[in-house]
Write a protein that holds these residues in place. Structure first.
Motif, mmCIF file in Angstrom:
data_model
loop_
_atom_site.group_PDB
_atom_site.id
_atom_site.type_symbol
_atom_site.label_atom_id
_atom_site.label_comp_id
_atom_site.label_asym_id
_atom_site.label_seq_id
_atom_site.Cartn_x
_atom_site.Cartn_y
_atom_site.Cartn_z
ATOM 1 N N GLU A 1 0.842 -1.202 0.000
ATOM 2 C CA GLU A 1 0.000 0.000 0.000
ATOM 3 C C GLU A 1 0.879 1.255 0.000
ATOM 4 O O GLU A 1 0.576 2.251 -0.654
ATOM 5 C CB GLU A 1 -0.934 0.004 1.209
ATOM 6 C CG GLU A 1 -1.861 1.207 1.238
ATOM 7 C CD GLU A 1 -2.875 1.117 2.379
ATOM 8 O OE1 GLU A 1 -3.701 0.205 2.355
ATOM 9 O OE2 GLU A 1 -2.819 1.964 3.306
ATOM 10 N N MET B 1 1.911 1.969 -3.373
ATOM 11 C CA MET B 1 0.830 2.646 -4.089
ATOM 12 C C MET B 1 0.810 4.134 -3.749
ATOM 13 O O MET B 1 0.707 4.988 -4.633
ATOM 14 C CB MET B 1 -0.528 2.033 -3.727
ATOM 15 C CG MET B 1 -1.701 2.796 -4.339
ATOM 16 S SD MET B 1 -3.349 2.207 -3.820
ATOM 17 C CE MET B 1 -3.530 2.978 -2.201
ATOM 18 N N LEU B 2 0.946 4.452 -2.467
ATOM 19 C CA LEU B 2 0.886 5.860 -2.056
ATOM 20 C C LEU B 2 2.092 6.636 -2.604
ATOM 21 O O LEU B 2 1.955 7.787 -3.028
ATOM 22 C CB LEU B 2 0.819 5.964 -0.529
ATOM 23 C CG LEU B 2 -0.478 5.402 0.086
ATOM 24 C CD1 LEU B 2 -0.376 5.367 1.611
ATOM 25 C CD2 LEU B 2 -1.701 6.208 -0.338
ATOM 26 N N GLY C 1 3.585 5.854 -5.340
ATOM 27 C CA GLY C 1 3.278 5.964 -6.764
ATOM 28 C C GLY C 1 2.289 7.084 -7.040
ATOM 29 O O GLY C 1 2.490 7.896 -7.952
ATOM 30 N N LEU C 2 1.232 7.155 -6.243
ATOM 31 C CA LEU C 2 0.225 8.215 -6.437
ATOM 32 C C LEU C 2 0.852 9.585 -6.216
ATOM 33 O O LEU C 2 0.604 10.532 -6.952
ATOM 34 C CB LEU C 2 -0.950 8.014 -5.478
ATOM 35 C CG LEU C 2 -1.917 6.872 -5.819
ATOM 36 C CD1 LEU C 2 -2.888 6.622 -4.669
ATOM 37 C CD2 LEU C 2 -2.702 7.182 -7.095
ATOM 38 N N ARG C 3 1.688 9.694 -5.174
ATOM 39 C CA ARG C 3 2.294 10.992 -4.854
ATOM 40 C C ARG C 3 3.221 11.484 -5.952
ATOM 41 O O ARG C 3 3.344 12.677 -6.202
ATOM 42 C CB ARG C 3 3.074 10.895 -3.531
ATOM 43 C CG ARG C 3 3.716 12.216 -3.102
ATOM 44 C CD ARG C 3 2.632 13.221 -2.812
ATOM 45 N NE ARG C 3 3.103 14.554 -2.459
ATOM 46 C CZ ARG C 3 3.365 15.501 -3.351
ATOM 47 N NH1 ARG C 3 3.260 15.253 -4.655
ATOM 48 N NH2 ARG C 3 3.740 16.703 -2.949
ATOM 49 N N ASN D 1 2.963 10.582 -9.120
ATOM 50 C CA ASN D 1 2.277 10.493 -10.408
ATOM 51 C C ASN D 1 2.864 9.389 -11.283
ATOM 52 O O ASN D 1 2.997 9.536 -12.499
ATOM 53 C CB ASN D 1 2.330 11.845 -11.139
ATOM 54 C CG ASN D 1 1.277 11.951 -12.227
ATOM 55 O OD1 ASN D 1 0.302 11.193 -12.257
ATOM 56 N ND2 ASN D 1 1.470 12.870 -13.155
ATOM 57 N N PHE D 2 3.228 8.270 -10.651
ATOM 58 C CA PHE D 2 3.731 7.109 -11.383
ATOM 59 C C PHE D 2 2.552 6.375 -12.001
ATOM 60 O O PHE D 2 1.638 5.950 -11.291
ATOM 61 C CB PHE D 2 4.464 6.142 -10.445
ATOM 62 C CG PHE D 2 5.800 6.631 -9.947
ATOM 63 C CD1 PHE D 2 6.451 7.706 -10.534
ATOM 64 C CD2 PHE D 2 6.427 5.981 -8.886
ATOM 65 C CE1 PHE D 2 7.699 8.136 -10.075
ATOM 66 C CE2 PHE D 2 7.675 6.409 -8.419
ATOM 67 C CZ PHE D 2 8.309 7.486 -9.011
ATOM 68 N N LEU E 1 5.908 2.146 -11.614
ATOM 69 C CA LEU E 1 5.429 1.411 -10.435
ATOM 70 C C LEU E 1 6.523 0.495 -9.884
ATOM 71 O O LEU E 1 6.608 0.274 -8.670
ATOM 72 C CB LEU E 1 4.164 0.622 -10.781
ATOM 73 C CG LEU E 1 2.913 1.503 -10.788
ATOM 74 C CD1 LEU E 1 1.755 0.813 -11.470
ATOM 75 C CD2 LEU E 1 2.526 1.896 -9.372
ATOM 76 N N ALA F 1 3.223 -4.366 -11.042
ATOM 77 C CA ALA F 1 2.294 -3.234 -10.970
ATOM 78 C C ALA F 1 0.941 -3.686 -10.424
ATOM 79 O O ALA F 1 0.336 -3.011 -9.584
ATOM 80 C CB ALA F 1 2.139 -2.601 -12.356
ATOM 81 N N GLU F 2 0.484 -4.838 -10.885
ATOM 82 C CA GLU F 2 -0.807 -5.328 -10.403
ATOM 83 C C GLU F 2 -0.762 -5.599 -8.898
ATOM 84 O O GLU F 2 -1.730 -5.330 -8.181
ATOM 85 C CB GLU F 2 -1.230 -6.596 -11.157
ATOM 86 C CG GLU F 2 -2.640 -7.028 -10.758
ATOM 87 C CD GLU F 2 -3.122 -8.286 -11.469
ATOM 88 O OE1 GLU F 2 -2.346 -8.896 -12.218
ATOM 89 O OE2 GLU F 2 -4.295 -8.649 -11.243
ATOM 90 N N VAL G 1 -1.259 -2.211 -7.188
ATOM 91 C CA VAL G 1 -2.582 -1.576 -7.244
ATOM 92 C C VAL G 1 -3.664 -2.454 -6.606
ATOM 93 O O VAL G 1 -4.681 -1.943 -6.148
ATOM 94 C CB VAL G 1 -2.986 -1.156 -8.683
ATOM 95 C CG1 VAL G 1 -1.960 -0.188 -9.262
ATOM 96 C CG2 VAL G 1 -3.187 -2.347 -9.593
ATOM 97 N N SER G 2 -3.424 -3.773 -6.551
ATOM 98 C CA SER G 2 -4.444 -4.675 -5.972
ATOM 99 C C SER G 2 -4.168 -5.015 -4.517
ATOM 100 O O SER G 2 -5.082 -5.278 -3.757
ATOM 101 C CB SER G 2 -4.494 -6.002 -6.742
ATOM 102 O OG SER G 2 -4.699 -5.793 -8.098
ATOM 103 N N ARG G 3 -2.915 -5.083 -4.143
ATOM 104 C CA ARG G 3 -2.498 -5.421 -2.776
ATOM 105 C C ARG G 3 -3.253 -6.636 -2.218
ATOM 106 O O ARG G 3 -3.906 -6.540 -1.175
ATOM 107 C CB ARG G 3 -2.682 -4.214 -1.866
ATOM 108 C CG ARG G 3 -1.734 -3.079 -2.191
ATOM 109 C CD ARG G 3 -2.313 -1.739 -1.811
ATOM 110 N NE ARG G 3 -3.228 -1.276 -2.835
ATOM 111 C CZ ARG G 3 -4.449 -0.825 -2.647
ATOM 112 N NH1 ARG G 3 -4.941 -0.723 -1.445
ATOM 113 N NH2 ARG G 3 -5.198 -0.454 -3.657
#
Lengths: 398, 398
Positions: free
Chosen positions: B312, B315-316, B318-320, B322-323, B329, B368-369, B372-374
């Motif tokens: 997770e 993911m955060l 990555g989001l921060r 803009n990946f 990822l 990557a999956e 995003v899915s964790r």
């Protein structure tokens, strides 16, 4: 007629344990110790009850959900992503009916009971996306309310024939007229917005405009939107999605925009974007501005994130807005529930007696805990009928 | 001696399916079609294998995990949060041994195999936090590697006696000397950093400093840190955590700092904070800067978020940042794995033959999956031994 449903031992909004009787698709009675002859009975085990989560901004027609992993290698510019999407839509055969159905089922098992989706309308796909999502809307009519926005993803004026396609999309039953970055895409903000608001006027429908434009450029586009709201008397009927310019450090500029937004009853949608300026949610709510949240695209050609979990979205909105206190987390949940309903003008939304029985049971002590833990949804109820249980939807995706 | 473990049908880093033989706590052989007499055999079912996730920055001693929900109502200022914490530590009886054990077990079931934890040392708690976390470290020595940072949460110079407590914490076996906002807390950056680096020199230990200071103030503190690294020859032995000033819009300032960071081999820790400026991860990695990630506090009196899931966190991050692309990822995953190991100078970390057999099996098609899915971790292996299975730790928390 749906059979009555009695939810025993549940805690509406994390309050005291009680029972909820659902009858005729509505919340008939909230009181402890209820018995109801002939009703189905569900033991909530002390779970929280919240109203159905509201996905106020997504793109059902183009998720890649269930299509195997599609690696993302799009370039950095907006045009790279639009071109990449157009190419992959063709190459992969992204079927809007099938894909929207898959995302609807995923949303449903996560506790979402209504969705506003922006659906691509452009000269490449025509209105096939609209038709596909309409098919899904009909198919899941008992389980999910879906509002369709006719969305000019590739611009309007840049491609001859788009206006006619948007008209067709509205005639097909689209609920909302969409728009996109009036300066950035069509390079003609007046022209773009005149078409959008012209369609809204002709078809008597509200407007929801994607506005990624930053700083003064975004503020300029917002002013053009305000002018048209005033001229057409569309107060209360316009949503601005993303609205990154409201996260600008220029406090005077943002303050002036927010005053107008409040005065014209414009709704604001945010995803709680970590890498972009974002509307300050607590301030919007304090000003009485209708504020909602959405997942935006879920696992599509634009970006790979998203599980359609609006409790996770509440967490992301909370993190973006530096919400830490329990009362702040309640605000994050509000934008993912009541804020979405207020944006979509959903009648009868809520957890009071008489409201539509759209609700979610989630284990947890408090609302804040539900957001930070995001446990499996114990039960999802749509108009008084169980549509998902223990994290599994009771309807099938194709 | 740990029994040999043969992982059949697994895909290291989402590559081709193969078998992995773990022997004597190490990865002995990676090749398909292996048989191994006397080995335990696990069928991976085609799951991905990644090296053990690395939690490079957390606060084990003060999580509220498992204590029931503690509503957060702290005020907005830093001092409000410090005071709130001090009060609640006392009122709630936040036991560092018990609480750190609970978080360790939670981390473990999420696939983390090593942790760097900052542990409060101040005149209120003394070295009780250090003692408690040391107890947990001994208790879970077979399941989790824990590096302890002696962390002056309330400042050093502001409270007489703190220096002596930090010395005691180092004598007790702390691995790293901590520090905190040299300007902001002690109001004496030279004094603060002289103590921190003085202790590091005397005890021969590395340094990890929390630096939340923004913009030019953060840059100033960083320069003072650089000066001490040069003077003491501590290249490669200092981590700056958070480093918000590296997310400043002043490109020239940030560029100069990054050049020094690369030259002095300073490691940078980020949580991928959505509401604060953040170090630009892709740029750091391109410059060869050791970059790691952490959860920071998990469900503590400072803030309620966190599940100790470093996927997770990827993911955060990555989001921060803009990946969006798969290769981006992978960078987010790298900071949560190899970047953490590089920061902690973990010997033998990795997925090659000969490396320590710390690894995680996760279902999914691609890295990557997994981010995003964790999904639930299928298997967590520490030094060749299964320590968690199907999302459940095989060790007990108190």
């Amino acid at each position: 007629m749906t059979q009555d449903l009695l939810l025993k031992n549940v805690r509406p909004m994390a309050g005291a344990a009680t029972d909820m009787l659902l009858r005729g698709g509505r919340i008939a009675r909230i009181a402890p110790g209820q018995e109801a002859a002939g009703a189905l009975v569900e033991d909530g085990g002390g779970a929280l009850v919240i109203p159905g989560l509201v996905e106020a901004h997504t793109h059902l027609d183009k998720t890649l959900w269930g299509m195997g992993w599609v690696p993302n290698s799009a370039g950095p510019r907006l045009i790279d992503k639009i071109d990449n999407e157009r190419r992959l839509k063709h190459e992969l055969g992204i079927d809007p009916a099938r894909q929207s159905a898959r995302q609807v089922v995923q949303s449903l098992r996560m506790g979402t009971t209504q969705i506003r989706t922006h659906v691509d309308v452009d000269v490449a796909v025509g209105v096939a996306g609209i038709a596909g999502v309409m098919e899904t809307r009909a198919r899941f009519a008992d389980s999910m309310d879906i509002e369709v926005v006719a969305f000019p993803q590739s611009g309007i004026l840049a491609h001859a024939g788009t206006v006619e396609l948007l008209e067709e999309a509205m005639r097909m039953g689209s609920d909302v007229v969409g728009g996109l970055d009036p300066c950035g895409i069509d390079r003609d903000p007046k022209g773009h917005l005149d078409v959008v608001f012209g369609l809204a006027e002709r078809f008597g429908k509200p407007v929801d405009i994607h506005l990624h434009e930053l700083g003064l450029l975004g503020a300029f586009s917002m002013e053009l939107i305000f002018e048209r709201i005033r001229a057409l008397g569309m107060q209360g009927r316009v949503t601005v999605s993303h609205a990154f310019c409201l996260g600008d450090p220029d406090a005077a500029m943002v303050g002036a925009l927010l005053d107008e937004i409040a005065a014209l009853d414009v709704a604001i949608m945010t995803t709680g974007p970590a890498s972009r300026p974002a509307p300050p949610v607590a301030r919007l709510l304090a000003m009485g501005i209708r504020t909602c949240a959405g997942s935006d695209g879920i696992r599509d050609t634009w970006q790979p994130y998203g599980t359609a979990d609006m409790l996770e979205r509440a967490m992301l909105v909370g993190l973006r807005n530096n919400f830490r206190r329990d009362d702040e987390l309640s605000m994050a949940l509000a934008v993912c529930t009541t804020g979405g309903a207020a944006t979509m003008r959903t009648e009868g939304y809520g957890l009071e007696e008489g409201c539509t029985a759209d609700l979610v049971l989630v284990p947890g002590e408090t609302l804040a805990e539900a957001i930070v833990s995001r446990p499996e949804r114990a039960l999802v109820v749509k108009r008084g009928r169980v549509v998902a249980r223990a994290g599994h939807a009771l309807v099938q995706a194709p």
